[in-house]
Design a protein around this motif. Structure first.
Motif, PDB file in Angstrom:
ATOM      1  N   LEU A 167      46.305  33.794  45.862  1.00 21.24           N
ATOM      2  CA  LEU A 167      44.976  34.327  45.528  1.00 21.24           C
ATOM      3  C   LEU A 167      44.933  34.158  44.038  1.00 21.24           C
ATOM      4  O   LEU A 167      43.769  33.632  43.459  1.00 21.24           O
ATOM      5  CB  LEU A 167      44.879  35.825  45.864  1.00 21.24           C
ATOM      6  N   GLY A 168      46.064  34.278  43.199  1.00 13.50           N
ATOM      7  CA  GLY A 168      45.895  34.136  41.662  1.00 13.50           C
ATOM      8  C   GLY A 168      45.377  32.811  41.344  1.00 13.50           C
ATOM      9  O   GLY A 168      44.652  32.523  40.410  1.00 13.50           O
ATOM     10  N   ALA A 169      46.072  31.787  42.033  1.00 13.47           N
ATOM     11  CA  ALA A 169      45.777  30.551  41.578  1.00 13.47           C
ATOM     12  C   ALA A 169      44.117  30.140  41.798  1.00 13.47           C
ATOM     13  O   ALA A 169      43.658  29.624  41.226  1.00 13.47           O
ATOM     14  CB  ALA A 169      46.607  29.640  42.525  1.00 13.47           C
ATOM     15  N   ARG A 170      43.713  30.647  42.873  1.00 12.27           N
ATOM     16  CA  ARG A 170      42.065  30.646  43.072  1.00 12.27           C
ATOM     17  C   ARG A 170      41.392  31.309  42.059  1.00 12.27           C
ATOM     18  O   ARG A 170      40.473  30.838  41.724  1.00 12.27           O
ATOM     19  CB  ARG A 170      41.872  31.220  44.476  1.00 12.27           C
ATOM     20  N   ALA A 171      42.056  32.474  41.582  1.00  9.61           N
ATOM     21  CA  ALA A 171      41.419  33.556  40.525  1.00  9.61           C
ATOM     22  C   ALA A 171      40.945  32.658  39.339  1.00  9.61           C
ATOM     23  O   ALA A 171      39.998  32.703  38.424  1.00  9.61           O
ATOM     24  CB  ALA A 171      42.108  34.719  40.306  1.00  9.61           C
ATOM     25  N   ILE A 172      41.945  31.919  38.722  1.00  8.65           N
ATOM     26  CA  ILE A 172      41.951  31.046  37.492  1.00  8.65           C
ATOM     27  C   ILE A 172      40.887  30.300  37.383  1.00  8.65           C
ATOM     28  O   ILE A 172      40.115  30.236  36.404  1.00  8.65           O
ATOM     29  CB  ILE A 172      43.074  30.236  37.276  1.00  8.65           C
ATOM     30  N   LYS A 173      40.320  29.665  38.536  1.00  6.39           N
ATOM     31  CA  LYS A 173      39.194  28.635  38.606  1.00  6.39           C
ATOM     32  C   LYS A 173      37.991  29.519  38.386  1.00  6.39           C
ATOM     33  O   LYS A 173      37.108  28.967  37.796  1.00  6.39           O
ATOM     34  CB  LYS A 173      38.962  28.014  39.869  1.00  6.39           C
ATOM     35  N   TYR A 174      37.757  30.776  38.541  1.00  8.12           N
ATOM     36  CA  TYR A 174      36.634  31.640  38.343  1.00  8.12           C
ATOM     37  C   TYR A 174      36.514  31.945  36.920  1.00  8.12           C
ATOM     38  O   TYR A 174      35.554  32.463  36.471  1.00  8.12           O
ATOM     39  CB  TYR A 174      36.701  32.788  39.038  1.00  8.12           C
ATOM     40  N   ARG A 175      37.635  31.678  36.205  1.00 13.07           N
ATOM     41  CA  ARG A 175      37.849  32.549  34.714  1.00 13.07           C
ATOM     42  C   ARG A 175      38.221  31.277  33.747  1.00 13.07           C
ATOM     43  O   ARG A 175      38.617  31.852  32.563  1.00 13.07           O
ATOM     44  CB  ARG A 175      38.726  33.398  34.545  1.00 13.07           C
ATOM     45  N   GLN A 176      37.699  30.012  33.849  1.00  8.41           N
ATOM     46  CA  GLN A 176      37.885  29.070  33.164  1.00  8.41           C
ATOM     47  C   GLN A 176      36.709  28.496  32.250  1.00  8.41           C
ATOM     48  O   GLN A 176      36.871  27.619  31.578  1.00  8.41           O
ATOM     49  CB  GLN A 176      38.616  27.835  33.706  1.00  8.41           C
ATOM     50  N   GLU A 177      35.426  29.107  32.566  1.00  6.61           N
ATOM     51  CA  GLU A 177      34.375  28.286  32.243  1.00  6.61           C
ATOM     52  C   GLU A 177      34.212  28.446  30.482  1.00  6.61           C
ATOM     53  O   GLU A 177      33.788  27.431  29.640  1.00  6.61           O
ATOM     54  CB  GLU A 177      33.033  29.230  32.626  1.00  6.61           C
ATOM     55  N   ASN A 178      34.824  29.509  30.009  1.00  7.94           N
ATOM     56  CA  ASN A 178      34.802  29.749  28.484  1.00  7.94           C
ATOM     57  C   ASN A 178      36.236  29.630  27.874  1.00  7.94           C
ATOM     58  O   ASN A 178      36.645  29.701  26.682  1.00  7.94           O
ATOM     59  CB  ASN A 178      34.258  30.993  28.136  1.00  7.94           C
ATOM     60  N   GLN A 179      37.278  28.828  28.673  1.00  9.87           N
ATOM     61  CA  GLN A 179      38.596  28.670  28.378  1.00  9.87           C
ATOM     62  C   GLN A 179      39.213  29.786  27.847  1.00  9.87           C
ATOM     63  O   GLN A 179      40.101  30.015  27.100  1.00  9.87           O
ATOM     64  CB  GLN A 179      38.686  27.696  27.068  1.00  9.87           C
ATOM     65  N   GLU A 180      38.999  30.802  28.761  1.00  9.45           N
ATOM     66  CA  GLU A 180      39.561  32.267  28.126  1.00  9.45           C
ATOM     67  C   GLU A 180      41.039  32.394  28.701  1.00  9.45           C
ATOM     68  O   GLU A 180      41.727  33.364  28.068  1.00  9.45           O
ATOM     69  CB  GLU A 180      38.870  33.499  28.694  1.00  9.45           C
ATOM     70  N   ALA A 181      41.553  31.660  29.690  1.00 10.11           N
ATOM     71  CA  ALA A 181      42.769  31.895  30.243  1.00 10.11           C
ATOM     72  C   ALA A 181      43.793  31.020  29.383  1.00 10.11           C
ATOM     73  O   ALA A 181      43.572  29.893  29.115  1.00 10.11           O
ATOM     74  CB  ALA A 181      42.848  31.177  31.679  1.00 10.11           C
ATOM     75  N   VAL A 182      44.778  31.944  28.642  1.00  8.85           N
ATOM     76  CA  VAL A 182      45.685  31.387  27.717  1.00  8.85           C
ATOM     77  C   VAL A 182      47.050  31.139  28.567  1.00  8.85           C
ATOM     78  O   VAL A 182      47.557  30.190  28.387  1.00  8.85           O
ATOM     79  CB  VAL A 182      45.925  32.243  26.484  1.00  8.85           C
TER      80      VAL A 182
END
Length: 279
Positions: free
Chosen positions: A198-213
């Protein structure tokens, strides 16, 4: 006919195992089996260690995170001392370690410094660096002076999740959020798999602004701990980005099935030091 009906009822009870509400029981079992299948079949501790299943195969990076609780009156002096010494280790090719980020906590635990290091080469690189530092007189003097400024300190050794970005230097100004999840220790040992799948899927939801470090899980120190590191322009952009995730299909499901794995969670908002590669 009555005999036939009674016989049929008895057969139905035998089929349900004699448990009242057997159909509902079956539904719960099926749902539970489906939920377990999301995790258990993905990570089976009997076949391999969690670290081998969850971490990146193409790198052998090991990370160390340090939490230093500084005497309030010493924070400025601590930051100044840190900014003098740590970049020398970062730039010295003899030391197989890199600064990833250096911060002061803004919201969360006050008067705290957080440092994230990367050791390219895993445990051998860590040991090589440690042995060399024991012979480094400047560093030993730095540690002695730093100890007078600290109330307490702790650290963890971490591996990075395979589905997260590798933390790379970025320009600022940004604020950083370190979200720390302490997970339930389950009998089947799947709790470290927070975010798999589920976390792998979550990352794609939070990448629009490149906020995932970066995303990490603990190997040594306090175990069953996951850290997620995020970057935002400011607190308002953080709020807008997090609210926007709820409008994306699947995000609510991700949260629903992840929350039962979490024992406690903590959020730190951090400001980078001048020397931090993550600005």
């Amino acid at each position: 006919m009555a005999v036939a009906r009674n016989s049929g009822s008895a057969a139905l009870r035998r089929l349900r195992g004699g448990i009242p509400g057997g159909a509902r029981g079956y539904s719960r079992d099926a749902e539970g089996s489906w939920f377990r299948s999301l995790f258990v079949h993905k990570v089976d501790a009997r076949k391999d260690a969690h670290s081998n299943l969850l971490s990146k195969k193409e790198t052998s990076n090991l990370y160390k995170i340090q939490f230093h609780n500084v005497k309030p009156e010493c924070l400025d002096a601590y930051n100044s001392l840190t900014e003098q010494v740590l970049p020398k280790l970062h730039s010295d090719a003899d030391y197989p370690c890199d600064l990833v980020g250096n911060w002061n906590t803004w919201y969360g635990e006050q008067d705290q410094a957080v440092h994230l290091w990367r050791f390219s080469g895993g445990y051998p690189a860590l040991m090589d660096c440690m042995n060399k530092l024991k012979q480094n007189k400047e560093y030993l003097e730095f540690r002695k002076e730093r100890s007078r400024m600290l109330l307490s300190r702790r650290n963890q050794l971490l591996l990075e999740f395979s589905f997260w970005n590798e933390p790379l230097p970025r320009q600022g100004p940004n604020i950083y959020e370190l979200r720390t999840y302490k997970l339930k220790v389950s009998g089947c040992g799947v709790s470290p798999c927070l975010g798999v799948p589920l976390g792998a899927r979550a990352i794609k939801y939070r990448q629009e602004n490149q906020e995932a470090v970066g995303g990490f899980f603990s190997q040594i120190g306090e175990l069953y701990v996951v850290h997620h590191l995020w970057a935002y322009r400011d607190l308002q952009s953080r709020a807008e980005t997090r609210n926007a995730a709820w409008s994306k299909r699947g995000w609510d499901e991700n949260v629903y099935y992840t929350m039962p794995l979490i024992r406690t969670m903590e959020s730190r908002i951090m400001i980078p030091l001048k020397i931090s590669p993550l600005q």
